[in-house]
Design a protein around this motif. Structure first.
Motif, short mmCIF file in Angstrom:
data_model
loop_
_atom_site.label_atom_id
_atom_site.label_comp_id
_atom_site.label_asym_id
_atom_site.label_seq_id
_atom_site.Cartn_x
_atom_site.Cartn_y
_atom_site.Cartn_z
N ARG A 208 58.52 47.22 14.00
CA ARG A 208 59.80 46.54 14.23
C ARG A 208 59.61 45.09 14.67
O ARG A 208 60.52 44.27 14.59
CB ARG A 208 60.56 47.32 15.31
CG ARG A 208 62.02 47.02 15.43
CD ARG A 208 62.69 47.92 16.46
NE ARG A 208 62.16 47.73 17.81
CZ ARG A 208 61.56 48.66 18.53
NH1 ARG A 208 61.38 49.86 18.03
NH2 ARG A 208 61.11 48.39 19.74
N GLY A 209 58.40 44.77 15.18
CA GLY A 209 58.15 43.44 15.71
C GLY A 209 58.44 43.32 17.18
O GLY A 209 58.58 42.21 17.71
N GLY A 210 58.54 44.45 17.88
CA GLY A 210 58.83 44.44 19.31
C GLY A 210 57.60 44.17 20.15
O GLY A 210 56.47 44.23 19.68
N ILE A 211 57.84 43.89 21.43
CA ILE A 211 56.78 43.54 22.37
C ILE A 211 56.95 44.37 23.64
O ILE A 211 58.04 44.42 24.22
CB ILE A 211 56.83 42.06 22.78
CG1 ILE A 211 56.92 41.14 21.56
CG2 ILE A 211 55.63 41.69 23.65
CD1 ILE A 211 57.26 39.70 21.92
N SER A 212 55.88 45.01 24.06
CA SER A 212 55.86 45.65 25.38
C SER A 212 54.79 44.96 26.21
O SER A 212 53.62 44.95 25.84
CB SER A 212 55.54 47.14 25.26
OG SER A 212 56.63 47.85 24.73
N VAL A 213 55.20 44.35 27.32
CA VAL A 213 54.28 43.64 28.19
C VAL A 213 54.12 44.44 29.48
O VAL A 213 55.10 44.78 30.12
CB VAL A 213 54.78 42.22 28.52
CG1 VAL A 213 53.84 41.52 29.49
CG2 VAL A 213 54.91 41.41 27.24
N SER A 214 52.89 44.73 29.85
CA SER A 214 52.64 45.49 31.08
C SER A 214 51.68 44.68 31.96
O SER A 214 50.51 44.50 31.61
CB SER A 214 52.01 46.85 30.75
OG SER A 214 51.72 47.57 31.92
N LEU A 215 52.20 44.17 33.08
CA LEU A 215 51.37 43.42 34.01
C LEU A 215 50.73 44.37 35.02
O LEU A 215 51.34 45.37 35.41
CB LEU A 215 52.21 42.38 34.75
CG LEU A 215 52.85 41.29 33.88
CD1 LEU A 215 53.69 40.37 34.76
CD2 LEU A 215 51.80 40.50 33.14
N PRO A 216 49.51 44.09 35.44
CA PRO A 216 48.87 44.97 36.42
C PRO A 216 49.55 44.87 37.78
O PRO A 216 50.07 43.83 38.16
CB PRO A 216 47.43 44.45 36.48
CG PRO A 216 47.53 43.01 36.07
CD PRO A 216 48.65 42.95 35.07
N ASP A 217 49.56 46.00 38.50
CA ASP A 217 50.05 45.98 39.88
C ASP A 217 49.01 45.31 40.77
O ASP A 217 47.81 45.39 40.51
CB ASP A 217 50.27 47.41 40.39
CG ASP A 217 51.43 48.11 39.70
OD1 ASP A 217 52.07 47.47 38.85
OD2 ASP A 217 51.67 49.29 40.01
N GLN A 218 49.48 44.64 41.82
CA GLN A 218 48.58 44.04 42.81
C GLN A 218 48.53 44.94 44.04
O GLN A 218 49.55 45.46 44.49
CB GLN A 218 49.07 42.65 43.20
CG GLN A 218 48.95 41.62 42.10
CD GLN A 218 49.36 40.23 42.55
OE1 GLN A 218 50.28 40.08 43.33
NE2 GLN A 218 48.70 39.22 42.05
N GLU A 219 47.34 45.11 44.56
CA GLU A 219 47.13 45.92 45.77
C GLU A 219 46.50 45.03 46.84
O GLU A 219 45.44 44.43 46.62
CB GLU A 219 46.21 47.10 45.48
CG GLU A 219 45.88 47.96 46.68
CD GLU A 219 47.03 48.86 47.12
OE1 GLU A 219 47.12 49.16 48.32
OE2 GLU A 219 47.83 49.24 46.24
N VAL A 220 47.18 44.92 47.99
CA VAL A 220 46.68 44.11 49.10
C VAL A 220 46.20 45.04 50.21
O VAL A 220 46.94 45.93 50.65
CB VAL A 220 47.77 43.17 49.64
CG1 VAL A 220 47.23 42.32 50.78
CG2 VAL A 220 48.30 42.26 48.53
N THR A 221 44.97 44.85 50.63
CA THR A 221 44.40 45.63 51.72
C THR A 221 43.88 44.69 52.80
O THR A 221 43.66 43.49 52.55
CB THR A 221 43.26 46.54 51.23
OG1 THR A 221 42.25 45.73 50.59
CG2 THR A 221 43.77 47.56 50.22
N LEU A 222 43.70 45.22 54.00
CA LEU A 222 43.14 44.45 55.12
C LEU A 222 41.79 45.04 55.45
O LEU A 222 41.68 46.20 55.86
CB LEU A 222 44.08 44.52 56.32
CG LEU A 222 43.68 43.69 57.55
CD1 LEU A 222 43.65 42.20 57.20
CD2 LEU A 222 44.66 43.93 58.69
N GLU A 223 40.74 44.26 55.24
CA GLU A 223 39.38 44.74 55.45
C GLU A 223 38.61 43.74 56.31
O GLU A 223 38.48 42.58 55.95
CB GLU A 223 38.66 44.93 54.10
CG GLU A 223 39.38 45.89 53.16
CD GLU A 223 38.78 45.92 51.77
OE1 GLU A 223 37.59 45.56 51.65
OE2 GLU A 223 39.49 46.29 50.81
N GLU A 224 38.14 44.23 57.47
CA GLU A 224 37.36 43.40 58.39
C GLU A 224 38.07 42.10 58.73
O GLU A 224 37.46 41.02 58.78
CB GLU A 224 35.97 43.13 57.81
CG GLU A 224 35.16 44.40 57.57
CD GLU A 224 33.80 44.10 56.96
OE1 GLU A 224 33.55 42.93 56.58
OE2 GLU A 224 32.99 45.03 56.84
#
Length: 482
Positions: A208-224
């Motif tokens: 059909r010419g369609g577009i599916s865009v999937s951006l990665p999720d961001q994960e924020v952690t606190l380390e040291e």
């Protein structure tokens, strides 16, 4: 527009509590629900308007993130005798609980949509409705708008219809578990068919010419004592699940166009000058985009786990894919009815617990299938809904959450010099010395101010001047270039 979702560990969210509170204040997030609205929700939950049809014999299942309680959609998939498939797709019937003109309705029109933040959400409807009586939680009989799509062996829709019915979900599944079961070959057929139907629908989308865009999720952690940023790419099952929703949105749009009354999600093709600029951004990030290759074909070649590709997708979609809502009635159909990214007419209709407009489009489709005129409360609100949805703050909450997360990651590095690429400038707004930088490590985007005009694509040595998650406004991260 694809969503850039930010998750935070409990420790990171606790450390950024003040900044997250400030973010809600900046966005003027609605406070807790007023007592009359909560009382109305409790009353509605106890006495919904129930349909005559009973479809509780169908073993529906839901697929959502593990912690989700506001479950808008449930499905049951089966093969059709003689070939092809049937998709039973249940959508929460919010109109069974919300009385037009009542306290719940007025509050929903004020809130417009559910807002998502790294440490929680601000719901469109009170939890008694959104996470209780209207949610398609397992082992509960609830009213729903039940879509039935018949597909041929190639995944093309041959017939769609929708009506009200009682449904009962049998299983509450999550994406990771479903992906694992399908990959291992242990998924029951109604679940395993999601891969078959989803991949066929993806092929239909390409044709059909369609577009599916999937951006990665961001994960924020606190380390040291330092914040760390990591990324999680979407699983294939998330794309297959999205195809069921897209298929339903396209069917809804066609029903409304045929009936002569509706509200579509439309999107025009970008102007040539914008495309030229986006092609320049691709060059900056080292992305090969031959002139004979369309944007849709390019996107399918990109890997969202590659941070340069993710940066391009985020910036390019913001520039190219600006959609709006288009309402019409009495067969006065607008000239433009197509959503360019989907390459077909399309309507939002599958998330009524989280988005105001879906309650109205669902009602329009039920009326169209029944050969009836839409309810007066829908027609009265129809032309005001695009303006209502413009007041929604979901996209802004997503963007500001990303800004906050990236500021947290950089907050201990103020004064350091980074090598970065200029991937956009504000020249069109007569601010040629301001723009956007892409850092390779950590992979973040940041605003920049320079002493001389910036050139799209140049590599610069930029000094980090501000990385303050609690800074008011959008520019929580700021670089300067001498």
């Amino acid at each position: 527009m694809p969503r850039h979702i930010v998750h935070m560990s409990d420790a990171a969210a606790a450390a950024l509590r003040a900044a997250l509170k400030q973010l809600r204040k900046e966005l003027e997030v609605p406070p807790d629900f007023p007592a009359p609205v909560l009382a109305a929700a409790d009353a509605a939950a106890a006495a919904p308007r129930l349909p005559d049809e009973d479809a509780t014999h169908l073993p529906f299942f839901t697929i959502d993130p593990p912690a989700s309680k506001d479950l808008d959609q449930a499905m049951y998939l089966e093969r059709r005798p003689g070939g092809g498939f049937r998709v039973h797709y249940a959508i929460a019937d919010v109109a069974a609980f919300v009385t037009p003109g009542g306290a719940l309705d007025a509050e929903a029109h004020e809130r417009v949509e559910t807002l998502y933040f790294p440490d929680g959400k601000v719901p469109l409807h009170p939890p008694a409705i959104s996470e209780g009586a209207a949610s398609l939680l397992p082992d509960r009989t609830v009213p729903a708008l039940l879509w039935r799509h018949d597909l041929d062996a190639d995944g093309r829709v041959t017939h769609s219809r929708v009506g009200r019915a009682l449904v009962r979900s049998r299983a509450r599944l999550d994406y990771a578990g479903v992906q694992q079961a399908i990959d291992a070959g242990t998924a029951e057929e109604p679940v395993a068919l999601l891969r078959d139907i989803g991949t066929l629908r993806e092929a239909v989308e390409v044709a059909r010419g369609g577009i599916s865009v999937s951006l990665p999720d961001q994960e924020v952690t606190l380390e040291e004592g330092s914040f760390r940023l990591s990324y999680r790419a979407a699983l294939p099952v998330e794309g297959w699940n999205e195809q069921i929703s897209l298929m339903t949105g396209m069917a809804a749009a066609r029903m409304m166009l045929d009936s002569g009354t509706g509200i579509l999600r439309t999107q025009k093709t970008a102007e040539p000058a914008v495309v030229t600029r986006v092609r320049a951004i691709a060059r900056v990030l080292g992305i090969d985009w031959p002139h004979h290759v369309s944007y849709a074909d390019l996107v399918r070649r990109l890997d969202p786990q590659d941070q340069k590709h993710a940066a391009f997708l985020s910036e390019a979609t913001a520039m190219l894919l600006k959609a709006e809502y288009t309402a019409f009635r009495d067969h006065r159909v607008p000239e433009h009815t197509v959503h360019a990214a989907i390459a077909a007419p399309y309507a939002h209709c599958t998330a009524p617990l989280r988005r105001l407009i879906d309650r109205y489009t669902g009602e329009l489709c039920v009326a169209a299938c029944a050969g009836q005129a839409p309810p007066d409360w829908v027609l009265t609100a129809l032309y005001g809904l695009p303006c209502d949805m413009l007041r929604g703050k979901g996209a802004k909450a997503d963007r500001r959450s990303v800004d906050l997360a990236e500021a947290a990651v950089l907050m201990n590095r103020v004064g350091q010099v980074f090598e970065a690429a200029v991937i956009n400038t504000d020249e069109e707004a007569n601010r040629p010395r301001e723009g956007l930088l892409h850092l390779a490590d950590p992979a973040v985007l940041g605003r920049v101010k320079a002493e001389a005009a910036l050139k799209l694509g140049e590599t610069v040595r930029a000094t980090l001047r501000r990385a303050n998650p609690g800074h008011p406004g959008e520019n929580k991260v700021l670089f300067t270039v001498p």
